[in-house]
Design a protein around this motif. Structure first.
Motif, PDB file in Angstrom:
ATOM      1  N   THR A 232     -56.190  86.637  12.517  1.00 39.60           N
ATOM      2  CA  THR A 232     -55.546  85.259  12.489  1.00 39.60           C
ATOM      3  C   THR A 232     -55.484  84.463  11.177  1.00 39.60           C
ATOM      4  OG1 THR A 232     -56.380  85.266  14.619  1.00 39.60           O
ATOM      5  CG2 THR A 232     -55.357  83.341  13.633  1.00 39.60           C
ATOM      6  N   ALA A 233     -57.211  84.034  10.272  1.00 43.22           N
ATOM      7  CA  ALA A 233     -56.891  82.919   9.204  1.00 43.22           C
ATOM      8  C   ALA A 233     -56.001  83.157   7.971  1.00 43.22           C
ATOM      9  CB  ALA A 233     -58.598  83.009   9.212  1.00 43.22           C
ATOM     10  N   ILE A 234     -56.078  84.905   8.105  1.00 42.08           N
ATOM     11  CA  ILE A 234     -55.273  85.648   7.012  1.00 42.08           C
ATOM     12  C   ILE A 234     -53.817  85.714   7.597  1.00 42.08           C
ATOM     13  CG2 ILE A 234     -54.566  87.956   6.180  1.00 42.08           C
ATOM     14  CD1 ILE A 234     -57.327  88.779   5.994  1.00 42.08           C
ATOM     15  N   SER A 235     -53.200  85.797   9.162  1.00 49.49           N
ATOM     16  CA  SER A 235     -51.885  85.222   9.383  1.00 49.49           C
ATOM     17  C   SER A 235     -51.535  83.754   8.493  1.00 49.49           C
ATOM     18  CB  SER A 235     -51.644  85.240  10.868  1.00 49.49           C
ATOM     19  OG  SER A 235     -52.365  84.580  11.498  1.00 49.49           O
ATOM     20  N   PHE A 236     -52.472  83.090   8.814  1.00 51.62           N
ATOM     21  CA  PHE A 236     -51.966  81.585   8.253  1.00 51.62           C
ATOM     22  C   PHE A 236     -52.016  80.897   6.878  1.00 51.62           C
ATOM     23  CE2 PHE A 236     -52.427  78.046  12.272  1.00 51.62           C
ATOM     24  CZ  PHE A 236     -52.495  79.042  12.856  1.00 51.62           C
ATOM     25  N   LEU A 237     -52.397  81.958   6.282  1.00 57.06           N
ATOM     26  CA  LEU A 237     -52.556  81.175   4.919  1.00 57.06           C
ATOM     27  C   LEU A 237     -51.363  82.507   4.504  1.00 57.06           C
ATOM     28  CD1 LEU A 237     -55.586  82.855   3.198  1.00 57.06           C
ATOM     29  CD2 LEU A 237     -55.112  80.075   3.314  1.00 57.06           C
ATOM     30  N   PHE A 238     -50.294  83.356   4.803  1.00 58.22           N
ATOM     31  CA  PHE A 238     -49.219  83.964   4.978  1.00 58.22           C
ATOM     32  C   PHE A 238     -47.986  82.876   5.875  1.00 58.22           C
ATOM     33  CE2 PHE A 238     -51.608  87.546   3.948  1.00 58.22           C
ATOM     34  CZ  PHE A 238     -50.629  87.375   2.809  1.00 58.22           C
ATOM     35  N   LEU A 239     -48.358  82.411   7.151  1.00 63.48           N
ATOM     36  CA  LEU A 239     -47.644  81.488   7.827  1.00 63.48           C
ATOM     37  C   LEU A 239     -46.421  80.147   7.186  1.00 63.48           C
ATOM     38  CD1 LEU A 239     -48.880  82.809  10.834  1.00 63.48           C
ATOM     39  CD2 LEU A 239     -46.013  82.666  10.366  1.00 63.48           C
ATOM     40  N   TYR A 240     -47.896  79.700   6.994  1.00 64.59           N
ATOM     41  CA  TYR A 240     -47.704  78.159   6.172  1.00 64.59           C
ATOM     42  C   TYR A 240     -48.638  78.066   4.167  1.00 64.59           C
ATOM     43  CZ  TYR A 240     -48.037  77.787  10.966  1.00 64.59           C
ATOM     44  OH  TYR A 240     -48.049  77.932  12.291  1.00 64.59           O
ATOM     45  N   PRO A 241     -47.402  79.261   3.896  1.00 67.65           N
ATOM     46  CA  PRO A 241     -48.016  79.563   2.117  1.00 67.65           C
ATOM     47  C   PRO A 241     -47.778  78.505   0.805  1.00 67.65           C
ATOM     48  CG  PRO A 241     -45.686  79.894   1.969  1.00 67.65           C
ATOM     49  CD  PRO A 241     -46.075  79.919   4.267  1.00 67.65           C
ATOM     50  N   ALA A 242     -48.451  77.217   0.184  1.00 68.62           N
ATOM     51  CA  ALA A 242     -48.554  77.092  -0.533  1.00 68.62           C
ATOM     52  C   ALA A 242     -46.955  76.610  -1.819  1.00 68.62           C
ATOM     53  CB  ALA A 242     -49.788  77.112  -1.796  1.00 68.62           C
ATOM     54  N   THR A 243     -47.007  77.428  -1.503  1.00 73.02           N
ATOM     55  CA  THR A 243     -45.482  76.748  -1.663  1.00 73.02           C
ATOM     56  C   THR A 243     -44.336  76.264  -1.445  1.00 73.02           C
ATOM     57  OG1 THR A 243     -43.760  78.587  -0.729  1.00 73.02           O
ATOM     58  CG2 THR A 243     -44.940  79.158  -2.972  1.00 73.02           C
ATOM     59  N   TYR A 244     -45.335  75.064   0.231  1.00 75.33           N
ATOM     60  CA  TYR A 244     -44.662  74.296   0.659  1.00 75.33           C
ATOM     61  C   TYR A 244     -44.306  73.081  -0.227  1.00 75.33           C
ATOM     62  CZ  TYR A 244     -43.353  76.884   5.306  1.00 75.33           C
ATOM     63  OH  TYR A 244     -42.726  77.627   5.564  1.00 75.33           O
TER      64      TYR A 244
ATOM     65  N   THR B 115     -43.878  83.004  -7.805  1.00 74.28           N
ATOM     66  CA  THR B 115     -44.951  82.488  -7.580  1.00 74.28           C
ATOM     67  C   THR B 115     -45.923  82.603  -6.614  1.00 74.28           C
ATOM     68  OG1 THR B 115     -45.290  80.308  -8.592  1.00 74.28           O
ATOM     69  CG2 THR B 115     -44.698  81.543 -10.143  1.00 74.28           C
ATOM     70  N   GLY B 116     -47.303  82.627  -6.782  1.00 72.24           N
ATOM     71  CA  GLY B 116     -47.908  82.222  -5.443  1.00 72.24           C
ATOM     72  C   GLY B 116     -48.284  83.476  -4.923  1.00 72.24           C
ATOM     73  N   ILE B 117     -47.950  82.958  -3.497  1.00 72.28           N
ATOM     74  CA  ILE B 117     -48.391  84.105  -2.217  1.00 72.28           C
ATOM     75  C   ILE B 117     -46.961  84.516  -2.347  1.00 72.28           C
ATOM     76  CG2 ILE B 117     -46.729  82.963  -0.538  1.00 72.28           C
ATOM     77  CD1 ILE B 117     -49.263  84.369   0.920  1.00 72.28           C
ATOM     78  N   ILE B 118     -46.080  84.292  -3.471  1.00 78.44           N
ATOM     79  CA  ILE B 118     -44.284  85.436  -3.230  1.00 78.44           C
ATOM     80  C   ILE B 118     -44.502  86.625  -3.935  1.00 78.44           C
ATOM     81  CG2 ILE B 118     -42.272  84.921  -3.828  1.00 78.44           C
ATOM     82  CD1 ILE B 118     -42.614  83.894  -1.729  1.00 78.44           C
ATOM     83  N   ARG B 119     -45.437  86.819  -4.777  1.00 80.34           N
ATOM     84  CA  ARG B 119     -45.758  87.665  -5.960  1.00 80.34           C
ATOM     85  C   ARG B 119     -46.275  88.423  -5.125  1.00 80.34           C
ATOM     86  NH1 ARG B 119     -46.385  86.458 -10.818  1.00 80.34           N
ATOM     87  NH2 ARG B 119     -46.502  84.475 -12.063  1.00 80.34           N
ATOM     88  N   ILE B 120     -47.304  88.127  -3.247  1.00 81.51           N
ATOM     89  CA  ILE B 120     -47.829  89.387  -2.579  1.00 81.51           C
ATOM     90  C   ILE B 120     -46.575  89.834  -1.320  1.00 81.51           C
ATOM     91  CG2 ILE B 120     -49.802  89.676  -0.580  1.00 81.51           C
ATOM     92  CD1 ILE B 120     -50.598  87.171  -1.879  1.00 81.51           C
TER      93      ILE B 120
ATOM     94  N   LEU C 111     -52.886  80.516  -6.379  1.00 85.00           N
ATOM     95  CA  LEU C 111     -52.878  80.729  -5.310  1.00 85.00           C
ATOM     96  C   LEU C 111     -54.298  79.853  -4.722  1.00 85.00           C
ATOM     97  CD1 LEU C 111     -53.438  84.787  -4.001  1.00 85.00           C
ATOM     98  CD2 LEU C 111     -51.587  82.862  -3.849  1.00 85.00           C
ATOM     99  N   LEU C 112     -54.440  79.030  -5.419  1.00 90.78           N
ATOM    100  CA  LEU C 112     -55.455  78.206  -5.276  1.00 90.78           C
ATOM    101  C   LEU C 112     -54.717  76.757  -5.405  1.00 90.78           C
ATOM    102  CD1 LEU C 112     -58.848  79.313  -6.662  1.00 90.78           C
ATOM    103  CD2 LEU C 112     -58.550  79.262  -4.747  1.00 90.78           C
ATOM    104  N   ARG C 113     -53.950  75.826  -4.446  1.00 92.19           N
ATOM    105  CA  ARG C 113     -53.374  74.737  -4.384  1.00 92.19           C
ATOM    106  C   ARG C 113     -54.233  74.378  -3.169  1.00 92.19           C
ATOM    107  NH1 ARG C 113     -47.695  76.009  -5.607  1.00 92.19           N
ATOM    108  NH2 ARG C 113     -47.547  73.937  -5.703  1.00 92.19           N
ATOM    109  N   PRO C 114     -54.231  72.826  -3.236  1.00 86.61           N
ATOM    110  CA  PRO C 114     -54.348  71.974  -2.389  1.00 86.61           C
ATOM    111  C   PRO C 114     -53.917  72.475  -0.736  1.00 86.61           C
ATOM    112  CG  PRO C 114     -53.811  70.443  -4.347  1.00 86.61           C
ATOM    113  CD  PRO C 114     -53.548  72.222  -4.588  1.00 86.61           C
TER     114      PRO C 114
END
Length: 240
Positions: free
Chosen positions: A84-96, A114-119, A201-204
């Motif tokens: 669930t924690a991993i799913s949230f990291l994808f559902l609400y990515p730091a690109t917002y 960049t960031g999670i879009i690379r994944i 990936l290390l963003r606020p």
């Protein structure tokens, strides 16, 4: 199929029409009323529909047949929470761009590479699949399976719909992005089209997501039978 499963599919369809339909209308709507006004209108429609879907899910998640029951399996709870924690990291990515969500800043459509879009080029779809898998594993009801089918079906449509809209807006720039990324997580990394840069990936915003996961973990204890019954009565009133 339990009647609540049919209601859930209907609610998901309404949400999908509002959400994906609003995305399709964005360019024309922003040209007429402006980006900020459209974002406020879009949120005013999307958020209440999402709240109704979530509320109905909580009230009926064990409806229908119990297809499996793994809740007594030792070690399953940590697995569910990690997924669930991993799913949230994808559902609400730091690109917002967080201030654009409430239209404090002018909302804009951008291409991200960049960031999670690379994944994954569509992290929300990946996150939804992970969330559905973890919760279906825990709940095991036919209602949960139907809910997952509806949610994943909408996100698969959103993958196609999102690519189509970005290509129409950005043309060759999006084609190049598509060629260097993948929908399937890590596929572009494994075949050499993409390189992971972990520092991106290390963003606020990711810290905020981690805090949200902790809040949800804490709040789960309050999803009691009494709370569900209260929520159910309110939702039945709205839907009747």
């Amino acid at each position: 199929m339990h009647h609540s499963s049919l209601v859930m599919l209907l609610l998901l369809l309404v949400f999908a029409v509002i959400h994906s339909g609003g995305a399709a209308l964005r360019t024309r709507a922003e040209a007429k009323i402006g980006a900020r006004a459209w974002r406020v209108l879009f949120a005013a429609l999307s958020i209440p529909s999402a709240v109704v879907v979530i509320g109905y899910f909580l009230a009926h998640r064990y409806d229908g047949l119990r297809l499996w029951n793994l809740q007594g399996v030792q070690g399953l709870i940590p697995v569910i929470w990690v997924l669930t924690a991993i799913s949230f990291l994808f559902l609400y990515p730091a690109t917002y761009n967080l201030l654009e969500i409430p239209a404090v800043l002018k909302p804009q459509v951008r291409l991200y590479a960049t960031g999670i879009i690379r994944i994954s080029r569509h992290p929300q779809a990946v996150g939804q699949v992970l969330w559905c898998f973890s919760h279906a594993l825990w709940i095991g009801s036919s209602f949960m399976v139907v809910t997952c089918i509806g949610l994943i079906g909408h996100h698969l449509f959103a993958v196609w719909h999102g690519d189509r809209r970005l290509k129409a807006r950005f043309g060759d720039d999006f084609v190049k992005l598509k060629q260097s990324t993948s929908v399937l997580p890590f596929a572009a990394v494994l075949d050499g089209r993409q390189t992971l840069i972990w520092s991106e990936l290390l963003r606020p915003a990711q810290l905020g997501i981690a805090i949200a996961v902790g809040v949800f973990w804490w709040a789960h204890r309050f999803i009691s039978l009494g709370g569900i019954a209260f929520l159910h009565s309110r939702l039945e009133g709205l839907l009747s």
